[in-house]
Design a protein around this motif. Structure first.
Motif, PDB file in Angstrom:
ATOM      1  N   TRP A 200     -22.100 -30.643   4.193  1.00  0.00           N
ATOM      2  CA  TRP A 200     -21.377 -31.715   4.584  1.00  0.00           C
ATOM      3  C   TRP A 200     -21.716 -33.100   4.259  1.00  0.00           C
ATOM      4  O   TRP A 200     -20.892 -34.079   4.054  1.00  0.00           O
ATOM      5  CB  TRP A 200     -21.208 -31.515   6.243  1.00  0.00           C
ATOM      6  CG  TRP A 200     -20.355 -30.321   6.632  1.00  0.00           C
ATOM      7  CD1 TRP A 200     -19.990 -29.119   5.748  1.00  0.00           C
ATOM      8  CD2 TRP A 200     -19.586 -30.196   7.616  1.00  0.00           C
ATOM      9  NE1 TRP A 200     -19.099 -28.525   6.553  1.00  0.00           N
ATOM     10  CE2 TRP A 200     -18.813 -28.860   7.627  1.00  0.00           C
ATOM     11  CE3 TRP A 200     -19.399 -30.730   8.889  1.00  0.00           C
ATOM     12  CZ2 TRP A 200     -18.075 -28.545   8.713  1.00  0.00           C
ATOM     13  CZ3 TRP A 200     -18.467 -30.655   9.900  1.00  0.00           C
ATOM     14  CH2 TRP A 200     -17.744 -29.196   9.817  1.00  0.00           C
ATOM     15  N   ASN A 201     -22.864 -33.316   3.594  1.00  0.00           N
ATOM     16  CA  ASN A 201     -23.207 -34.583   3.205  1.00  0.00           C
ATOM     17  C   ASN A 201     -22.288 -35.094   1.923  1.00  0.00           C
ATOM     18  O   ASN A 201     -22.237 -36.120   1.980  1.00  0.00           O
ATOM     19  CB  ASN A 201     -24.746 -34.656   2.621  1.00  0.00           C
ATOM     20  CG  ASN A 201     -25.544 -34.755   4.068  1.00  0.00           C
ATOM     21  OD1 ASN A 201     -25.290 -35.493   4.967  1.00  0.00           O
ATOM     22  ND2 ASN A 201     -26.808 -33.973   3.828  1.00  0.00           N
ATOM     23  N   ARG A 202     -21.873 -33.888   1.311  1.00  0.00           N
ATOM     24  CA  ARG A 202     -21.011 -34.323   0.154  1.00  0.00           C
ATOM     25  C   ARG A 202     -19.632 -35.133   0.676  1.00  0.00           C
ATOM     26  O   ARG A 202     -19.350 -35.652  -0.211  1.00  0.00           O
ATOM     27  CB  ARG A 202     -20.483 -32.957  -0.396  1.00  0.00           C
ATOM     28  CG  ARG A 202     -21.632 -31.889  -0.989  1.00  0.00           C
ATOM     29  CD  ARG A 202     -21.043 -30.864  -1.540  1.00  0.00           C
ATOM     30  NE  ARG A 202     -21.878 -30.000  -2.088  1.00  0.00           N
ATOM     31  CZ  ARG A 202     -21.775 -28.704  -2.563  1.00  0.00           C
ATOM     32  NH1 ARG A 202     -20.368 -28.541  -2.508  1.00  0.00           N
ATOM     33  NH2 ARG A 202     -22.519 -27.882  -2.903  1.00  0.00           N
ATOM     34  N   ILE A 203     -19.292 -34.953   1.805  1.00  0.00           N
ATOM     35  CA  ILE A 203     -18.004 -35.344   2.265  1.00  0.00           C
ATOM     36  C   ILE A 203     -18.268 -36.712   3.238  1.00  0.00           C
ATOM     37  O   ILE A 203     -17.215 -37.473   2.931  1.00  0.00           O
ATOM     38  CB  ILE A 203     -17.113 -34.486   3.126  1.00  0.00           C
ATOM     39  CG1 ILE A 203     -17.719 -33.423   3.862  1.00  0.00           C
ATOM     40  CG2 ILE A 203     -16.512 -33.473   1.805  1.00  0.00           C
ATOM     41  CD1 ILE A 203     -16.899 -32.688   4.778  1.00  0.00           C
ATOM     42  N   PHE A 204     -19.344 -36.695   4.010  1.00  0.00           N
ATOM     43  CA  PHE A 204     -19.573 -37.668   4.915  1.00  0.00           C
ATOM     44  C   PHE A 204     -20.521 -38.697   4.486  1.00  0.00           C
ATOM     45  O   PHE A 204     -20.763 -39.999   5.013  1.00  0.00           O
ATOM     46  CB  PHE A 204     -20.075 -36.983   6.114  1.00  0.00           C
ATOM     47  CG  PHE A 204     -18.840 -36.381   7.085  1.00  0.00           C
ATOM     48  CD1 PHE A 204     -18.081 -37.054   7.682  1.00  0.00           C
ATOM     49  CD2 PHE A 204     -18.880 -35.046   6.914  1.00  0.00           C
ATOM     50  CE1 PHE A 204     -17.028 -36.566   8.392  1.00  0.00           C
ATOM     51  CE2 PHE A 204     -17.928 -34.589   7.546  1.00  0.00           C
ATOM     52  CZ  PHE A 204     -16.865 -35.127   8.498  1.00  0.00           C
ATOM     53  N   ILE A 205     -21.264 -38.690   3.346  1.00  0.00           N
ATOM     54  CA  ILE A 205     -21.878 -39.856   2.567  1.00  0.00           C
ATOM     55  C   ILE A 205     -23.262 -39.906   3.326  1.00  0.00           C
ATOM     56  O   ILE A 205     -24.274 -39.992   2.987  1.00  0.00           O
ATOM     57  CB  ILE A 205     -21.121 -41.128   2.383  1.00  0.00           C
ATOM     58  CG1 ILE A 205     -19.785 -40.650   1.594  1.00  0.00           C
ATOM     59  CG2 ILE A 205     -21.890 -41.958   1.539  1.00  0.00           C
ATOM     60  CD1 ILE A 205     -18.990 -41.697   1.313  1.00  0.00           C
ATOM     61  N   ASP A 206     -22.902 -40.471   4.692  1.00  0.00           N
ATOM     62  CA  ASP A 206     -24.096 -40.834   5.486  1.00  0.00           C
ATOM     63  C   ASP A 206     -24.865 -39.746   6.100  1.00  0.00           C
ATOM     64  O   ASP A 206     -24.182 -39.081   6.961  1.00  0.00           O
ATOM     65  CB  ASP A 206     -23.569 -41.711   6.667  1.00  0.00           C
ATOM     66  CG  ASP A 206     -24.633 -42.555   7.458  1.00  0.00           C
ATOM     67  OD1 ASP A 206     -25.636 -41.967   7.770  1.00  0.00           O
ATOM     68  OD2 ASP A 206     -24.664 -43.643   7.766  1.00  0.00           O
TER      69      ASP A 206
END
Length: 241
Positions: A200-206
Motif C-alpha cells: 500500500w506504500n505504492r498508493i499512499f506515498i507516506d
C-alpha cells in the motif's frame, strides 16, 4: 375513495391505503383492516429498501443471489461464508477487506453485501476510492470539507472499491486517512484491493501514514484473500472458443 378520505390518509401518513384498499379482500372488518395495514407496512418497507439502495449509489445491480462462491476465496479463521452473509460485522462495527487480483469477484461480493445491508435497513454508501479522493479534494478547495464529512454521520456501512488501482497525491492520501480515522470503531468498512497491505506504500506515498491507516483498518477486520486468475478473462476466453 373520496377526496376527504384521501386527505385523511395523507394526514395520517398512510402512503398506500388510498391506492390499495379496493384490492384487499373483505371477510370481516377486523380481517380487512389487518390485511390493509399489513400491505401498507409491506409497501413502506419496500420503498425504504429502494431508497436505501438508491442512496448507496452502487455502480451495478449485482447481488449475493448470483454470486459464485468458489474455493479460491480464503476466509480467516474467525469468520466463514455464513458469518459474512449474516452481516453481523456491521453491528459490531468491524471491517471486511477483500484482497486479490482484478476480476476475481471482490467488487461483486462487496456490492452484494452492501445491497443485502440495504435490504436489512442499513444506510450504505459505495465509492470507487479514486472518486472519493476527487470529491474530498474538491470539497477542500471549496471550503466544504466539514459538510462533506458530515454526510456520513448516519451511514453505517461504507464500501471503498478498488483501493490501489490508482496512486493518490499526498493531499488526497491525507484526506482519505482523516476520513477513515473518523470512521474508526464508529462504522463498518468493506474495502476491495488488488494489493496486499505490504504494497500500500505504492498508493499512499507516506510510509507512516500508510502504517497508521492499515493499523486502523485491520484492528477489527476480516481479511479475505481471492486466489487465482480473473473470472472476467476466463469467461471471455471461453466465449471466444
Amino acid at each position: 375513495m373520496s377526496d376527504q378520505i384521501r386527505s385523511m390518509c395523507k394526514s395520517l401518513r398512510l402512503a398506500y391505503v388510498s391506492e390499495i384498499y379496493d384490492s384487499i379482500p373483505f371477510e370481516s372488518p377486523s380481517q380487512f383492516l389487518e390485511a390493509l395495514f399489513k400491505e401498507e407496512f409491506r409497501l413502506r418497507e419496500k420503498a425504504k429498501v429502494q431508497r436505501l439502495i438508491k442512496n448507496a449509489r452502487f455502480l451495478d445491480s449485482k447481488s449475493l443471489s448470483n454470486y459464485e462462491w468458489t474455493e479460491r476465496i480464503r476466509f480467516p479463521t474467525q469468520i466463514d461464508k455464513d458469518g459474512l452473509m449474516s452481516l453481523d460485522f456491521i453491528k459490531l462495527k468491524q471491517n471486511v477487506v477483500l484482497i486479490g487480483a482484478p476480476g476475481t469477484g471482490k467488487s461483486h461480493l462487496a456490492t452484494g453485501l452492501g445491497r443485502k445491508a440495504c435490504e436489512l435497513g442499513y444506510e450504505v454508501r459505495f465509492y470507487r476510492v479514486s472518486t472519493l479522493i476527487e470529491q474530498l479534494e474538491q470539497a477542500l478547495k471549496q471550503d466544504k470539507l466539514p459538510s462533506f464529512r458530515k454526510k456520513f454521520e448516519k451511514v453505517e456501512l461504507i464500501i471503498l472499491d478498488e483501493m490501489g488501482y490508482l496512486p493518490f497525491s499526498k493531499e488526497g492520501s491525507e484526506l482519505l486517512f482523516q476520513l477513515i480515522a473518523d470512521w474508526y470503531e464508529q462504522k463498518s468498512l468493506i474495502i476491495t484491493s488488488n494489493l496486499e497491505f505490504s504494497q500500500w506504500n505504492r498508493i499512499f506515498i507516506d510510509s507512516r501514514l500508510t502504517a497508521a491507516l492499515v493499523d486502523r483498518l485491520i484492528h477489527h477486520a476480516h481479511v479475505l484473500t481471492f486466489n487465482g486468475g480473473s473470472y472476467r478473462l476466463s469467461n471471455a476466453l471461453s466465449r471466444a472458443r
